[in-house]
Motif scaffolding. Structure first.
Motif, short mmCIF file in Angstrom:
data_model
loop_
_atom_site.label_atom_id
_atom_site.label_comp_id
_atom_site.label_asym_id
_atom_site.label_seq_id
_atom_site.Cartn_x
_atom_site.Cartn_y
_atom_site.Cartn_z
N PRO A 16 51.62 49.68 37.52
CA PRO A 16 51.40 48.72 38.61
C PRO A 16 49.94 48.53 38.98
O PRO A 16 49.45 47.40 39.08
CB PRO A 16 52.21 49.33 39.77
CG PRO A 16 53.29 50.11 39.09
CD PRO A 16 52.64 50.69 37.87
N ILE A 17 49.20 49.62 39.19
CA ILE A 17 47.79 49.49 39.57
C ILE A 17 46.96 48.95 38.41
O ILE A 17 46.02 48.17 38.61
CB ILE A 17 47.23 50.86 40.06
CG1 ILE A 17 45.82 50.70 40.59
CG2 ILE A 17 47.30 51.90 38.95
CD1 ILE A 17 45.70 49.85 41.82
N SER A 18 47.32 49.32 37.17
CA SER A 18 46.58 48.84 36.01
C SER A 18 46.77 47.33 35.82
O SER A 18 45.81 46.59 35.56
CB SER A 18 47.02 49.58 34.75
OG SER A 18 46.83 50.97 34.88
N VAL A 19 48.02 46.88 35.96
CA VAL A 19 48.31 45.45 35.83
C VAL A 19 47.62 44.67 36.95
O VAL A 19 47.11 43.56 36.73
CB VAL A 19 49.83 45.21 35.84
CG1 VAL A 19 50.14 43.72 36.00
CG2 VAL A 19 50.46 45.73 34.55
N SER A 20 47.58 45.23 38.15
CA SER A 20 46.90 44.57 39.26
C SER A 20 45.41 44.38 38.96
O SER A 20 44.83 43.32 39.22
CB SER A 20 47.07 45.38 40.55
OG SER A 20 48.42 45.50 40.91
N ALA A 21 44.79 45.40 38.39
CA ALA A 21 43.37 45.31 38.03
C ALA A 21 43.15 44.25 36.95
O ALA A 21 42.18 43.47 37.01
CB ALA A 21 42.86 46.67 37.56
N ALA A 22 44.07 44.19 35.97
CA ALA A 22 43.94 43.18 34.91
C ALA A 22 44.12 41.77 35.47
O ALA A 22 43.41 40.83 35.07
CB ALA A 22 44.98 43.45 33.82
N LEU A 23 45.04 41.61 36.43
CA LEU A 23 45.25 40.31 37.06
C LEU A 23 44.02 39.88 37.87
O LEU A 23 43.65 38.70 37.89
CB LEU A 23 46.48 40.36 37.97
CG LEU A 23 47.83 40.35 37.25
CD1 LEU A 23 48.96 40.62 38.25
CD2 LEU A 23 48.07 39.03 36.54
N LEU A 24 43.39 40.86 38.53
CA LEU A 24 42.16 40.54 39.27
C LEU A 24 41.08 40.06 38.31
O LEU A 24 40.39 39.06 38.58
CB LEU A 24 41.69 41.77 40.03
CG LEU A 24 40.37 41.61 40.81
CD1 LEU A 24 40.51 40.53 41.87
CD2 LEU A 24 39.97 42.95 41.45
N GLY A 25 40.92 40.77 37.19
CA GLY A 25 39.94 40.34 36.20
C GLY A 25 40.28 38.98 35.62
O GLY A 25 39.38 38.15 35.37
N LEU A 26 41.57 38.71 35.42
CA LEU A 26 42.00 37.41 34.89
C LEU A 26 41.66 36.29 35.87
O LEU A 26 41.17 35.22 35.47
CB LEU A 26 43.51 37.44 34.64
CG LEU A 26 44.11 36.23 33.92
CD1 LEU A 26 43.69 36.21 32.46
CD2 LEU A 26 45.64 36.27 34.03
N THR A 27 41.87 36.52 37.15
CA THR A 27 41.57 35.51 38.16
C THR A 27 40.07 35.25 38.25
O THR A 27 39.62 34.09 38.24
CB THR A 27 42.10 35.96 39.53
OG1 THR A 27 43.50 36.22 39.44
CG2 THR A 27 41.83 34.91 40.59
N ILE A 28 39.29 36.32 38.33
CA ILE A 28 37.83 36.16 38.41
C ILE A 28 37.29 35.48 37.15
O ILE A 28 36.44 34.59 37.21
CB ILE A 28 37.15 37.52 38.63
CG1 ILE A 28 37.59 38.11 39.98
CG2 ILE A 28 35.63 37.39 38.57
CD1 ILE A 28 37.07 39.52 40.22
N GLY A 29 37.79 35.91 35.98
CA GLY A 29 37.35 35.30 34.73
C GLY A 29 37.71 33.84 34.64
O GLY A 29 36.91 33.02 34.17
#
Length: 264
Positions: A16-29
């Motif tokens: 859960p926390i790992s996917v959240s971090a990847a989603l944050l990076g996806l949004t910023i990117g």
């Protein structure tokens, strides 16, 4: 499994926390790329790849819990069903917002776009390819239904053949959509029409891609005998999602392509 209740208490998980971090990076990117910031495309691409890998691990654990460890009781399966239904409801609201933007501009076009819809001097896409894609997607909805019925009746070979047909139709739909984009007479930056057109059809295309991956996963699970007549919640969720994609496309065809090109 706790004997005092029928629910499955999951073990601590890093996903859960790992996917959240990847989603944050996806949004910023994504935002960085859309605004032409340096290296935005690299963050977007790397975050997307990371998200796919982490989601795969997470779903692997979910499949393992249900198929091999038998932790999914009736109460757990009910919760999963309700959770996926709520997810589809959230997707309905997501597309509703874009359709709202479309009607806001099309029902009362302002003077900046010539007080007409489609905007003045804008060449729109014809109905030929959208009609073909409509037939293809509706046919794929029928083939996945055939696969579901075959699973219920323990006819594995028919289910496999129907899923293969569904995957092929989905890929053909995506290929035609890409061809349409490459030859479209306008871009996403061509005013409100281009913006809402590409946001609606583009996000639908992304959902078709996700649904295709979803179906491919179910195909692999079917070949490994994970999907039984009395235990195939993953396939049910996949079928619901694909039918949702079908319904959204029907709305897109009628509203954006037919009505939006003054064909109605």
């Amino acid at each position: 499994m706790n004997n005092k209740h029928p629910y499955h208490l999951v073990n601590p998980s890093p996903w859960p926390i790992s996917v959240s971090a990847a989603l944050l990076g996806l949004t910023i990117g994504g935002v960085s790329y859309f605004h032409s910031f340096n290296n935005g495309i690299y963050l977007l691409t790397s975050s997307f790849i990371l998200l796919a890998i982490l989601a795969g691990f997470w779903w692997r654990d979910l499949i393992r819990e249900g198929t091999y460890l038998h932790n999914h009781t009736k109460e757990v399966l009910l919760g999963l069903r309700l959770g996926f239904i709520l997810f589809i409801v959230s997707e309905v609201m997501f597309f509703f917002s874009f359709f709202w933007a479309y009607f806001h501009s099309s029902l009362s076009p302002n003077i900046e776009i010539g007080s007409q819809w489609p905007p003045f001097a804008l060449e729109v896409i014809g109905l030929a390819l959208p009609v073909v894609n409509t037939v293809i997607l509706l046919t794929s909805g029928a083939t996945i239904t055939v696969a579901h019925l075959a699973i219920l009746r323990n006819k594995k070979q028919i289910a496999i053949e129907s899923l293969i047909a569904t995957i092929v139709l989905a890929l053909v739909f995506t290929a035609i959509q890409m061809y349409e984009y490459r030859h479209a007479p306008f871009s996403i930056s061509d005013g409100i029409y281009g913006s809402v057109f590409y946001m609606l059809t583009g996000f639908h295309g992304i959902h078709v891609l996700i649904g295709t991956i979803f179906i491919c996963v179910q195909f692999v699970r079917l070949t490994k005998d994970h999907l039984l007549s009395n235990s195939h919640l993953g396939f049910e969720a996949c079928a619901w999602y694909w039918h949702f994609v079908d319904v959204v496309w029907l709305l897109l065809f009628v509203i954006v392509y037919a009505y939006g090109s003054n064909a109605l």
